[in-house]
Design a protein around this motif. Structure first.
Motif, PDB file in Angstrom:
ATOM      1  N   SER A   1       4.818  40.909  -1.165  1.00 59.99           N
ATOM      2  CA  SER A   1       5.103  40.535  -2.559  1.00 59.99           C
ATOM      3  C   SER A   1       4.440  41.468  -3.553  1.00 59.99           C
ATOM      4  O   SER A   1       4.692  41.360  -4.760  1.00 59.99           O
ATOM      5  CB  SER A   1       4.647  39.089  -2.821  1.00 59.99           C
TER       6      SER A   1
ATOM      7  N   GLN B   1       3.411  37.651 -10.752  1.00 63.52           N
ATOM      8  CA  GLN B   1       4.007  37.386  -9.427  1.00 63.52           C
ATOM      9  C   GLN B   1       2.915  36.804  -8.527  1.00 63.52           C
ATOM     10  O   GLN B   1       1.821  37.368  -8.411  1.00 63.52           O
ATOM     11  CB  GLN B   1       4.551  38.694  -8.809  1.00 63.52           C
TER      12      GLN B   1
ATOM     13  N   VAL C   1       1.096  36.321  -5.319  1.00 66.02           N
ATOM     14  CA  VAL C   1       1.006  37.126  -4.081  1.00 66.02           C
ATOM     15  C   VAL C   1       0.095  36.482  -3.035  1.00 66.02           C
ATOM     16  O   VAL C   1      -0.048  36.997  -1.939  1.00 66.02           O
ATOM     17  CB  VAL C   1       0.498  38.548  -4.384  1.00 66.02           C
TER      18      VAL C   1
END
Length: 382
Positions: free
Chosen positions: A26, A6, A8
């Motif tokens: 996030s 992910q 971030v």
């Protein structure tokens, strides 16, 4: 277990400028973390402390050291403490500067109050003695000891006991300018009066024959000339002192940590000790002359009193020098005030109290038959 990546945050570099942006929303932490875990190995340093990196460890690690006295830090994680201005000092928590307390020998201080009360008491006693002498100015014992010089000596002692009023209390430029000079001139006048009194009497007994020129000259000029010449030396020293290097008001921050000592800087140290030394020189002359007069007729015992008074005065001022040099701040002022008090009280007690005892308690001794020789040699025939 499923692993996925992910994004971030982003790192940007633009023309040498670096920018690292993180989107904390996030980031998903494991349930065991109740807040974002810290990535540093040390806690933040609170105000009043500074960051000190230990040797051999990462730059992100440090320990917190309290600021030194006189320094503060008013933000978190400051690397250096800031020195307070000269008139301020750090508070107990070292996080802001506060005004330094000012110290001087004040009237409200127990030591200052005690010295003032004692000096004013002796001043009152001296005024009473002067009143006794004025009231009995025609009595033989007053006339026999050169009453004009006695009156002048008593007036000088009154002002000597008042001199500490210039030493005690918050110093000002005017009080610094006046106090040493006023004391020096007044006290030298007192010692000069004693010297003139003693020399006049000794020479009177050496000039017994009625027709001698010395006898006639002594009658008119000797005591006044000695008084003026002896006291002029102190006046000259004080004038030169004030002209070249006068005392000034000083706010000293070095004597005591965290305090401002309001004091008088004497200007020329040499001039200060010359003024004191000249008074000591006059006292030694008076002592020597009085000692030489010890074989005068028994009815004349003032030479003995002067000898004792000069011993007291010299002892006080000899012990004053080391005591004065070993003290600081308001206690230095107290030492000088005590020296003035002790020496003035010694002159009053040794020279005048025995005469007051005869005037008040033994009036039968205050007759022409008992001190006719003194009256003949020291007053009417001088």
């Amino acid at each position: 277990m499923t692993v996925e990546t992910q994004t971030v945050g982003h790192f940007h570099e633009d023309k040498g400028h670096h920018q690292f942006l993180i989107n904390e929303s996030s980031i998903i932490w494991k349930s065991q973390f109740f807040q974002t875990p810290r990535s540093i190995c040390s806690e933040s340093c609170l105000p009043g402390y500074r960051k000190v990196p230990p040797e051999g460890r990462q730059k992100c690690c440090y320990y917190c050291a309290p600021c030194a006295e006189g320094e503060v830090s008013n933000h978190t994680d400051m690397e250096t403490c800031l020195a307070c201005p000269k008139d301020l000092w750090s508070n107990g928590r070292r996080n802001f500067c506060v005004p330094r307390p000012m110290e001087f020998l004040s009237y409200g201080d127990m030591l200052g109050s005690a010295l003032i009360i004692i000096n004013l008491t002796f001043c009152l006693v001296t005024i009473i003695v002067l009143w006794i002498f004025i009231k009995n100015k025609d009595s033989p014992i007053v006339k026999a000891n050169n009453q004009n010089l006695s009156f002048l000596l008593l007036l000088s002692l009154i002002f000597s006991f008042l001199c500490p009023l210039l030493f005690i209390g918050r110093p000002s430029q005017m009080s610094c300018f006046l106090r040493q000079v006023a004391f020096g001139i007044i006290f030298s006048l007192a010692v000069s009066s004693i010297l003139a009194k003693t020399v006049t009497v000794v020479l009177a007994f050496q000039a017994i024959k009625p027709g001698r020129t010395l006898r006639h000259w002594m009658k008119r000029y000797l005591s006044t000339s000695l008084l003026v010449i002896a006291s002029s030396g102190e006046v000259l020293i004080c004038v030169l002192w004030l002209f070249y290097s006068p005392p000034v008001l000083d706010f000293n921050t070095e004597i005591e940590i965290g305090k401002i000592i309001i004091q008088c800087n004497e200007g020329s140290t040499i001039a200060f000790y010359l003024a004191i030394g000249y008074i000591g020189f006059l006292a030694m002359l008076s002592f020597i002359v009085a000692f030489l007069a010890r074989k005068l007729p028994d009815t004349y015992n003032e030479a003995q009193y002067i000898t004792f008074s000069m011993l007291v005065l010299c002892s006080v001022w000899i012990s004053f020098i080391p005591a004065y040099l070993s003290t600081k701040g308001k206690y230095m002022v107290a030492v000088e005030v005590f020296a003035i008090l002790s020496s003035s009280a010694g002159l009053l007690g040794c020279i005048f109290i025995p005469k007051c005892y005869i005037i008040l308690m033994r009036p039968e001794l205050n007759t022409k038959s008992n001190i006719s020789a003194i009256r003949r040699h020291c007053t009417g025939e001088l």
